[in-house]
Design a protein around this motif. Structure first.
Motif, PDB file in Angstrom:
ATOM      1  N   HIS A  24      42.855 -26.366  72.861  1.00  0.00           N
ATOM      2  CA  HIS A  24      44.186 -25.778  72.989  1.00  0.00           C
ATOM      3  C   HIS A  24      44.134 -24.249  73.090  1.00  0.00           C
ATOM      4  O   HIS A  24      44.992 -23.551  72.525  1.00  0.00           O
ATOM      5  N   ARG A  84      42.066 -22.180  71.827  1.00  0.00           N
ATOM      6  CA  ARG A  84      41.531 -21.456  70.677  1.00  0.00           C
ATOM      7  C   ARG A  84      40.125 -20.921  70.954  1.00  0.00           C
ATOM      8  O   ARG A  84      39.435 -21.405  71.845  1.00  0.00           O
ATOM      9  N   HIS A 107      36.502 -19.734  68.889  1.00  0.00           N
ATOM     10  CA  HIS A 107      35.727 -19.721  67.649  1.00  0.00           C
ATOM     11  C   HIS A 107      34.751 -18.544  67.687  1.00  0.00           C
ATOM     12  O   HIS A 107      33.880 -18.483  68.564  1.00  0.00           O
ATOM     13  N   THR A 116      38.528 -18.703  63.511  1.00  0.00           N
ATOM     14  CA  THR A 116      39.204 -19.420  64.584  1.00  0.00           C
ATOM     15  C   THR A 116      40.461 -18.644  64.956  1.00  0.00           C
ATOM     16  O   THR A 116      41.266 -18.293  64.087  1.00  0.00           O
ATOM     17  N   ASP A 155      43.869 -18.084  67.745  1.00  0.00           N
ATOM     18  CA  ASP A 155      44.703 -18.737  68.745  1.00  0.00           C
ATOM     19  C   ASP A 155      44.652 -17.937  70.041  1.00  0.00           C
ATOM     20  O   ASP A 155      43.905 -16.948  70.146  1.00  0.00           O
ATOM     21  N   SER A 156      45.428 -18.321  71.027  1.00  0.00           N
ATOM     22  CA  SER A 156      45.356 -17.689  72.346  1.00  0.00           C
ATOM     23  C   SER A 156      45.838 -16.241  72.336  1.00  0.00           C
ATOM     24  O   SER A 156      45.600 -15.508  73.285  1.00  0.00           O
ATOM     25  N   ASN A 204      44.915 -14.191  69.828  1.00  0.00           N
ATOM     26  CA  ASN A 204      43.948 -13.559  68.917  1.00  0.00           C
ATOM     27  C   ASN A 204      44.468 -13.429  67.488  1.00  0.00           C
ATOM     28  O   ASN A 204      44.018 -12.564  66.734  1.00  0.00           O
ATOM     29  N   LEU A 246      43.525 -17.828  62.670  1.00  0.00           N
ATOM     30  CA  LEU A 246      44.029 -19.061  62.067  1.00  0.00           C
ATOM     31  C   LEU A 246      43.221 -19.464  60.841  1.00  0.00           C
ATOM     32  O   LEU A 246      43.760 -20.051  59.898  1.00  0.00           O
ATOM     33  N   SER A 251      35.881 -13.481  75.371  1.00  0.00           N
ATOM     34  CA  SER A 251      36.543 -14.773  75.219  1.00  0.00           C
ATOM     35  C   SER A 251      36.269 -15.627  76.443  1.00  0.00           C
ATOM     36  O   SER A 251      35.976 -15.106  77.528  1.00  0.00           O
TER      37      SER A 251
END
Length: 459
Positions: free
Chosen positions: A97, A99, A101, A136, A138-139, A141, A144, A434
């Protein structure tokens, strides 16, 4: 020139904008970008001058901005303890989704300032202060989660990502049990799973050798792992390859073992003796390492037969591009035992032809204290170019290199850990992009800080 004088001069150059003019690169830059598309490799001169950051953290060109993802001493979001110090090598791996790592090394020695917290099932040696943390994002940055990924290791310097989505973290030490309080031998590679660290655990990949590891790169087709050794004294380090029993690999496959070999370039006992870019050596040989565990003798001291083996000082960054592996020698100094002096080299090894080529030679135009020396961590940029972390004296930069050989300052560390009269800045490390190419992640070693940099990368 003394170190303090050199640092002052570099500060003046940085303020006047003259810094970039001092860098010299020689060699065939297009080789560095093998495997990228024509659209990606057009490159650009630069993104403009660096603008001083009013917050005193990170200077970037106009149009770029940063987020601080994590700083040493702050609480880990997992509640396991504090964010460890000495942020070093790092990778950015794709998640579900959109994300991302991040797996981040912490190069803590026995006296590490903020150690990696010990966690049950993830700790190799309770006396080890190093390890990895995993973030982790999200899109956008946003962080999470942030947690310990492996603990109880030592001097986790660099490493490298695998094609199957894990990180190989490398211990840059040869300390054995009983040294510096350690209860187990150190100097190994460990695999780290960013999604579920307990799935990989804290298992040393002993067949891959026990030595002062720096970085690795994996041949995605053959599964062969190439390894650099950053030995601090003569005889200097070797360039290795590991032939796994299970290839091309997968999570946990390296535990099955394999053969460790060291590179021999016939007639070249020391790579620093080669000074001309474009120099090629065919018929590179790979020699089995007599004792990969170095039970009695460090590998670089072991007997490789009457033909000997090929050494090099400061073997550091390593990455796979196209059909070849590239590795960096940060510098060589004859006063320290190398055959000749240089300010940084990038070598290319093509496994299909068994050919080794000196691709790039770094060096300042005028003074050995100026930038362009001591390249360390290195990665390919989606805009078509190379990003190089500087590890020298004085001001520290992330430099960009275009395919045409143009060099520009992409970022400057603004965190002064010295004084106003004698400023000092921590090195950059762990530069990575990324999966979508929209964000550059990079660490400041000290004070340990992880940045996400966004902006017009594809301009």
């Amino acid at each position: 020139m003394s170190e303090s004088t050199a640092a002052t001069r570099r500060q003046v150059l940085a303020r006047t904008g003259a810094l970039g003019a001092s860098i010299a690169f020689a060699g065939s830059l297009p080789e560095l970008f093998a495997g990228t598309s024509a659209a990606q490799t057009l490159g650009h001169t630069d993104y403009g001058p660096l603008i001083p950051d009013p917050k005193g953290l990170l200077d970037l060109p106009k149009g770029f901005r940063y987020q601080v993802l994590s700083r040493e001493g702050d609480p880990l979001r997992s509640g396991e303890g504090k964010v460890p110090s000495n942020h070093d090598g790092m990778t950015a791996l794709p998640g579900r989704h959109g994300r991302v790592h991040l797996v981040r090394n912490h190069e803590n020695r026995a006296n590490g300032k903020v150690p990696v917290p010990t966690v049950e099932g993830l700790t190799y040696d309770p006396a080890g202060k190093g390890g990895c943390t995993a973030l982790t994002l999200d899109s956008r940055n946003r962080v999470l989660s942030e947690r310990v990924a492996i603990a109880g290791t030592a001097v986790n310097c660099a490493g490298g990502p695998t094609p199957w989505g894990t990180w190989l973290t490398c211990e840059e030490t040869e300390d054995k049990a009983g040294t510096n309080g350690y209860t187990k031998d150190h100097g190994f590679i460990f695999e780290v799973d960013p999604v579920d660290p307990h799935r990989s655990g804290a298992v040393p990949l002993t067949a891959m050798g026990r030595f002062q590891h720096e970085a690795i790169a994996v041949d995605p087709k053959r599964g062969i792992v190439y390894e650099t050794e950053d030995a601090f004294e003569r005889p200097f380090g070797l360039f290795y390859r590991f032939l796994p029993k299970k290839a091309p690999g997968g999570p946990g496959s390296l535990r099955a073992g394999g053969r460790l070999q060291a590179m021999r370039v016939p007639g070249v006992p020391d790579l620093s003796s080669i000074q001309e870019t474009g120099a090629c050596f065919d018929g590179v040989e790979w020699v089995d390492v007599p004792d990969p565990l170095a039970a009695q003798t460090p590998i670089r001291f072991q007997d490789f037969g009457p033909k000997g083996i090929t050494h090099a000082q400061k073997l550091e960054g390593c990455y796979w591009g196209g059909r070849s592996v590239y590795f960096v020698s940060s510098f060589a100094r004859s006063a320290e035992g190398s055959a000749a002096d240089h300010f940084g080299q990038i070598w290319r090894y093509d496994p299909s032809s068994r050919r080794l080529t000196l691709v790039i030679v770094f060096g300042p135009d005028t003074d050995i204290q100026l930038p362009g020396e001591s390249p360390d961590n290195i990665c390919l940029a989606p805009s078509g170019g190379l990003m190089v972390c500087e590890d020298g004296n004085g001001t520290q930069h992330v430099y960009g290199v275009t395919r045409r050989g143009q060099v520009y300052a992409m970022a400057r560390n603004a965190q002064n850990i010295g004084t106003a009269q004698e400023p000092e800045y921590g090195e950059f490390a762990g530069v990575a992009f990324s999966p979508d190419g929209e964000t550059m992640y990079v660490n400041c070693y000290t004070p340990g800080t992880t940045f996400a940099v966004t902006g017009p990368w594809r301009r």
